[in-house]
Scaffold this motif. Structure first.
Motif, PDB file in Angstrom:
ATOM      1  N   PRO A   1       0.803  -1.223   0.000  1.00 25.96           N
ATOM      2  CA  PRO A   1       0.000   0.000   0.000  1.00 25.96           C
ATOM      3  C   PRO A   1       0.839   1.278   0.000  1.00 25.96           C
ATOM      4  O   PRO A   1       0.307   2.370  -0.175  1.00 25.96           O
ATOM      5  CB  PRO A   1      -0.825  -0.113   1.284  1.00 25.96           C
ATOM      6  N   TYR A   2       2.154   1.156   0.174  1.00 30.57           N
ATOM      7  CA  TYR A   2       3.029   2.324   0.242  1.00 30.57           C
ATOM      8  C   TYR A   2       3.928   2.506  -0.982  1.00 30.57           C
ATOM      9  O   TYR A   2       4.494   3.575  -1.174  1.00 30.57           O
ATOM     10  CB  TYR A   2       3.926   2.253   1.478  1.00 30.57           C
ATOM     11  N   CYS A   3       4.119   1.439  -1.772  1.00 26.89           N
ATOM     12  CA  CYS A   3       5.011   1.530  -2.935  1.00 26.89           C
ATOM     13  C   CYS A   3       4.553   0.524  -3.989  1.00 26.89           C
ATOM     14  O   CYS A   3       3.518  -0.115  -3.828  1.00 26.89           O
ATOM     15  CB  CYS A   3       6.468   1.290  -2.522  1.00 26.89           C
ATOM     16  N   ASP A   4       5.314   0.348  -5.023  1.00 31.88           N
ATOM     17  CA  ASP A   4       4.919  -0.535  -6.120  1.00 31.88           C
ATOM     18  C   ASP A   4       5.365  -1.986  -5.947  1.00 31.88           C
ATOM     19  O   ASP A   4       5.189  -2.792  -6.854  1.00 31.88           O
ATOM     20  CB  ASP A   4       5.464   0.009  -7.445  1.00 31.88           C
ATOM     21  N   PHE A   5       5.937  -2.323  -4.806  1.00 29.09           N
ATOM     22  CA  PHE A   5       6.375  -3.697  -4.567  1.00 29.09           C
ATOM     23  C   PHE A   5       5.161  -4.631  -4.604  1.00 29.09           C
ATOM     24  O   PHE A   5       4.110  -4.311  -4.041  1.00 29.09           O
ATOM     25  CB  PHE A   5       7.073  -3.798  -3.203  1.00 29.09           C
ATOM     26  N   ALA A   6       5.284  -5.764  -5.265  1.00 29.60           N
ATOM     27  CA  ALA A   6       4.188  -6.727  -5.376  1.00 29.60           C
ATOM     28  C   ALA A   6       4.668  -8.114  -4.974  1.00 29.60           C
ATOM     29  O   ALA A   6       5.852  -8.435  -5.079  1.00 29.60           O
ATOM     30  CB  ALA A   6       3.638  -6.751  -6.794  1.00 29.60           C
ATOM     31  N   GLY A   7       3.731  -8.918  -4.513  1.00 28.77           N
ATOM     32  CA  GLY A   7       4.029 -10.292  -4.137  1.00 28.77           C
ATOM     33  C   GLY A   7       2.819 -10.903  -3.463  1.00 28.77           C
ATOM     34  O   GLY A   7       1.760 -10.283  -3.365  1.00 28.77           O
ATOM     35  N   ASP A   8       2.984 -12.137  -2.982  1.00 22.50           N
ATOM     36  CA  ASP A   8       1.883 -12.759  -2.240  1.00 22.50           C
ATOM     37  C   ASP A   8       1.831 -12.136  -0.846  1.00 22.50           C
ATOM     38  O   ASP A   8       2.717 -11.373  -0.448  1.00 22.50           O
ATOM     39  CB  ASP A   8       2.030 -14.276  -2.200  1.00 22.50           C
TER      40      ASP A   8
ATOM     41  N   VAL B   1      -0.563   2.046  13.713  1.00 24.27           N
ATOM     42  CA  VAL B   1      -0.471   1.913  12.260  1.00 24.27           C
ATOM     43  C   VAL B   1      -1.708   2.576  11.659  1.00 24.27           C
ATOM     44  O   VAL B   1      -2.801   2.473  12.215  1.00 24.27           O
ATOM     45  CB  VAL B   1      -0.343   0.437  11.813  1.00 24.27           C
ATOM     46  N   ARG B   2      -1.514   3.274  10.557  1.00 26.27           N
ATOM     47  CA  ARG B   2      -2.607   3.989   9.877  1.00 26.27           C
ATOM     48  C   ARG B   2      -2.737   3.463   8.457  1.00 26.27           C
ATOM     49  O   ARG B   2      -1.746   3.286   7.760  1.00 26.27           O
ATOM     50  CB  ARG B   2      -2.314   5.483   9.864  1.00 26.27           C
ATOM     51  N   CYS B   3      -3.970   3.246   8.008  1.00 27.01           N
ATOM     52  CA  CYS B   3      -4.227   2.791   6.650  1.00 27.01           C
ATOM     53  C   CYS B   3      -3.978   3.950   5.681  1.00 27.01           C
ATOM     54  O   CYS B   3      -4.594   5.009   5.816  1.00 27.01           O
ATOM     55  CB  CYS B   3      -5.665   2.295   6.514  1.00 27.01           C
ATOM     56  N   PRO B   4      -3.103   3.746   4.682  1.00 27.87           N
ATOM     57  CA  PRO B   4      -2.852   4.815   3.721  1.00 27.87           C
ATOM     58  C   PRO B   4      -4.004   5.014   2.735  1.00 27.87           C
ATOM     59  O   PRO B   4      -4.040   6.009   2.025  1.00 27.87           O
ATOM     60  CB  PRO B   4      -1.587   4.347   2.994  1.00 27.87           C
ATOM     61  N   LEU B   5      -4.950   4.088   2.720  1.00 28.52           N
ATOM     62  CA  LEU B   5      -6.071   4.181   1.782  1.00 28.52           C
ATOM     63  C   LEU B   5      -7.250   4.966   2.352  1.00 28.52           C
ATOM     64  O   LEU B   5      -7.928   5.679   1.625  1.00 28.52           O
ATOM     65  CB  LEU B   5      -6.530   2.780   1.359  1.00 28.52           C
TER      66      LEU B   5
ATOM     67  N   GLU C   1     -11.648  -4.351   4.079  1.00 28.34           N
ATOM     68  CA  GLU C   1     -12.321  -3.080   3.820  1.00 28.34           C
ATOM     69  C   GLU C   1     -12.054  -2.487   2.443  1.00 28.34           C
ATOM     70  O   GLU C   1     -12.813  -1.650   1.982  1.00 28.34           O
ATOM     71  CB  GLU C   1     -11.917  -2.053   4.882  1.00 28.34           C
ATOM     72  N   HIS C   2     -10.983  -2.899   1.810  1.00 27.20           N
ATOM     73  CA  HIS C   2     -10.607  -2.295   0.529  1.00 27.20           C
ATOM     74  C   HIS C   2     -10.448  -3.359  -0.548  1.00 27.20           C
ATOM     75  O   HIS C   2      -9.618  -3.218  -1.439  1.00 27.20           O
ATOM     76  CB  HIS C   2      -9.310  -1.500   0.677  1.00 27.20           C
ATOM     77  N   GLU C   3     -11.233  -4.425  -0.443  1.00 26.54           N
ATOM     78  CA  GLU C   3     -11.100  -5.555  -1.368  1.00 26.54           C
ATOM     79  C   GLU C   3     -11.161  -5.102  -2.817  1.00 26.54           C
ATOM     80  O   GLU C   3     -10.339  -5.504  -3.627  1.00 26.54           O
ATOM     81  CB  GLU C   3     -12.203  -6.570  -1.086  1.00 26.54           C
ATOM     82  N   THR C   4     -12.112  -4.250  -3.167  1.00 27.50           N
ATOM     83  CA  THR C   4     -12.222  -3.781  -4.548  1.00 27.50           C
ATOM     84  C   THR C   4     -10.977  -2.995  -4.934  1.00 27.50           C
ATOM     85  O   THR C   4     -10.401  -3.209  -5.982  1.00 27.50           O
ATOM     86  CB  THR C   4     -13.477  -2.896  -4.726  1.00 27.50           C
ATOM     87  N   GLU C   5     -10.529  -2.079  -4.045  1.00 21.74           N
ATOM     88  CA  GLU C   5      -9.333  -1.303  -4.316  1.00 21.74           C
ATOM     89  C   GLU C   5      -8.120  -2.217  -4.367  1.00 21.74           C
ATOM     90  O   GLU C   5      -7.251  -2.056  -5.213  1.00 21.74           O
ATOM     91  CB  GLU C   5      -9.135  -0.250  -3.251  1.00 21.74           C
ATOM     92  N   GLY C   6      -8.063  -3.204  -3.469  1.00 23.33           N
ATOM     93  CA  GLY C   6      -6.946  -4.135  -3.450  1.00 23.33           C
ATOM     94  C   GLY C   6      -6.888  -4.958  -4.730  1.00 23.33           C
ATOM     95  O   GLY C   6      -5.816  -5.195  -5.269  1.00 23.33           O
ATOM     96  N   GLU C   7      -8.046  -5.377  -5.230  1.00 21.29           N
ATOM     97  CA  GLU C   7      -8.077  -6.130  -6.469  1.00 21.29           C
ATOM     98  C   GLU C   7      -7.606  -5.269  -7.633  1.00 21.29           C
ATOM     99  O   GLU C   7      -6.914  -5.724  -8.517  1.00 21.29           O
ATOM    100  CB  GLU C   7      -9.488  -6.651  -6.743  1.00 21.29           C
ATOM    101  N   ALA C   8      -7.969  -3.991  -7.611  1.00 22.98           N
ATOM    102  CA  ALA C   8      -7.553  -3.084  -8.681  1.00 22.98           C
ATOM    103  C   ALA C   8      -6.039  -2.869  -8.637  1.00 22.98           C
ATOM    104  O   ALA C   8      -5.416  -2.629  -9.641  1.00 22.98           O
ATOM    105  CB  ALA C   8      -8.265  -1.754  -8.559  1.00 22.98           C
ATOM    106  N   ARG C   9      -5.451  -3.020  -7.444  1.00 20.96           N
ATOM    107  CA  ARG C   9      -4.012  -2.797  -7.282  1.00 20.96           C
ATOM    108  C   ARG C   9      -3.225  -4.079  -7.511  1.00 20.96           C
ATOM    109  O   ARG C   9      -2.013  -4.056  -7.576  1.00 20.96           O
ATOM    110  CB  ARG C   9      -3.704  -2.260  -5.889  1.00 20.96           C
ATOM    111  N   ASP C  10      -3.909  -5.235  -7.579  1.00 24.01           N
ATOM    112  CA  ASP C  10      -3.202  -6.500  -7.779  1.00 24.01           C
ATOM    113  C   ASP C  10      -2.404  -6.472  -9.069  1.00 24.01           C
ATOM    114  O   ASP C  10      -2.833  -5.910 -10.060  1.00 24.01           O
ATOM    115  CB  ASP C  10      -4.180  -7.684  -7.826  1.00 24.01           C
ATOM    116  N   GLY C  11      -1.259  -7.135  -9.033  1.00 22.37           N
ATOM    117  CA  GLY C  11      -0.413  -7.183 -10.219  1.00 22.37           C
ATOM    118  C   GLY C  11      -0.727  -8.336 -11.124  1.00 22.37           C
ATOM    119  O   GLY C  11      -1.522  -9.165 -10.974  1.00 22.37           O
TER     120      GLY C  11
END
Length: 99
Positions: free
Chosen positions: A6-13, A44-48, A89-99
């Protein structure tokens, strides 16, 4: 399933993102002291969405070296809270961010 940090472009499982957060984004956590109890509070604070969670660290009151000694484990706990929140809480946003 792949996801993005959620903070950078790093992707993974999820486990890879969890470790990445603890190793690369420790600066995203805040620490304070509860005046009355003497407990350290890690936040910890959610950046979204800006939601935040406090984790009291009771052992830090009795052991001044606790925060340093267990810094990595504390980060893992806090970022686990964040990842659960993002999934829930951000499943739709998370899916949009999936690589």
């Amino acid at each position: 399933m792949s996801m993005r940090c959620p903070y950078c472009d790093f992707a993974g499982d999820r486990p890879t993102i969890h470790v990445h957060l603890a190793e690369a984004h420790a600066d995203r956590l805040a620490f304070s002291w509860h005046e009355r109890s003497g407990y350290a509070i890690a936040t910890v604070r959610c950046p979204l969405c800006g939601a935040s969670w406090d984790q009291p660290l009771r052992k830090a009151r009795r052991d001044p070296g606790f925060l340093d000694e267990y810094a990595y484990e504390i980060r893992l706990v806090l970022f686990d809270l964040l990842l659960h929140h993002i999934r829930g809480e951000h499943e739709t946003e998370g899916e949009a961010r999936d690589g």
